[in-house]
Design a protein around this motif. Structure first.
Motif, short mmCIF file in Angstrom:
data_model
loop_
_atom_site.label_atom_id
_atom_site.label_comp_id
_atom_site.label_asym_id
_atom_site.label_seq_id
_atom_site.Cartn_x
_atom_site.Cartn_y
_atom_site.Cartn_z
N ARG A 183 64.60 -7.38 84.99
CA ARG A 183 63.50 -7.77 85.91
C ARG A 183 62.25 -8.64 84.79
O ARG A 183 61.69 -9.50 85.28
N ASN A 184 62.35 -8.10 83.59
CA ASN A 184 61.14 -8.66 82.60
C ASN A 184 61.91 -9.95 82.51
O ASN A 184 61.06 -10.99 82.41
N VAL A 185 63.12 -10.22 82.14
CA VAL A 185 63.61 -11.60 82.01
C VAL A 185 63.42 -12.60 83.16
O VAL A 185 62.95 -13.54 83.05
N SER A 186 63.58 -12.05 84.17
CA SER A 186 63.55 -12.86 85.53
C SER A 186 62.00 -13.14 85.53
O SER A 186 61.69 -14.49 85.91
N ARG A 213 60.58 -17.31 85.72
CA ARG A 213 60.13 -17.76 86.79
C ARG A 213 58.84 -18.42 86.18
O ARG A 213 58.25 -19.41 86.78
N ALA A 214 58.06 -17.57 85.52
CA ALA A 214 56.89 -18.30 84.72
C ALA A 214 57.25 -19.24 83.89
O ALA A 214 56.18 -20.38 84.00
N LEU A 215 58.34 -19.61 83.31
CA LEU A 215 58.66 -20.64 82.53
C LEU A 215 58.87 -22.01 83.63
O LEU A 215 58.36 -22.90 83.28
N LEU A 253 56.85 -27.01 86.10
CA LEU A 253 56.11 -27.79 87.06
C LEU A 253 55.09 -28.11 87.01
O LEU A 253 54.41 -29.15 87.04
N ALA A 254 54.13 -27.20 86.53
CA ALA A 254 52.56 -27.77 86.00
C ALA A 254 52.57 -28.75 85.07
O ALA A 254 51.66 -29.44 85.01
#
Length: 167
Positions: free
Chosen positions: A96-99, A103-105, A110-111
């Motif tokens: 879950r931490n890796v996921s 997602r943040a990456l 995108l940003a």
């Protein structure tokens, strides 16, 4: 197109996290081996190898883009404790931490307008869905089994049949 400094740093952090995951899975394998569950230990060792492969995919992407990744500090993994359930709960927490990190990456790419990273990150998002689902299923089965020795040994045998490169 070269990654900007912000993305290069974020990818290096992801690479470090993937290597940290690999080491954590090795620690979990040790705990399960100590619990006389060689099939589950083997499953964890294969998972450790997958995490190293994931780090290598990220490294390749970063170097292909003209950047040089930097592996950060890898903390010693925690011992999961004496139960099989605790080992797989630790596995799920790590996945879950890796996921969350992937997602943040993805959001950062995108940003930053870095569409070249999105196919790789999309692949990893799908991979993490599969990883979390698999470990959740194993945990569910462990909860059903409880302290039933024959059930635990049967699951140990099933997990021990895993071949590297398959899920």
């Amino acid at each position: 197109m070269k990654l900007n400094d912000t993305l290069a740093k974020a990818f290096s952090e992801q690479i470090t996290l993937e290597i940290e995951s690999s080491v954590a899975y090795l620690q979990l394998a040790i705990a399960l081996e100590d619990a006389n569950l060689p099939g589950m230990a083997s499953w964890m060792r294969i998972q450790s190898g997958e995490e190293r492969d994931h780090a290598a995919k990220f490294i390749q992407h970063v170097t292909d883009r003209g950047n040089r990744p930097q592996i950060g500090d890898i903390p010693a993994p925690a011992d999961p404790g004496p139960t099989v359930v605790a080992a797989f709960e630790a596995s799920l927490a790590h996945e879950r931490n890796v996921s969350d990190s992937i997602r943040a990456l993805y959001r950062l790419a995108l940003a930053e307008g870095d569409i070249d990273s999105l196919p790789l990150l999309s692949w990893f998002i799908e991979e993490q869905i599969e990883e979390e689902s698999t470990v959740s299923e194993i945990l569910g089965r462990l909860h059903l089994i409880g302290e039933d020795g024959p059930g635990l040994l049967r699951l140990d045998g099933e997990l021990g049949a895993r071949v590297p490169g398959t899920e």
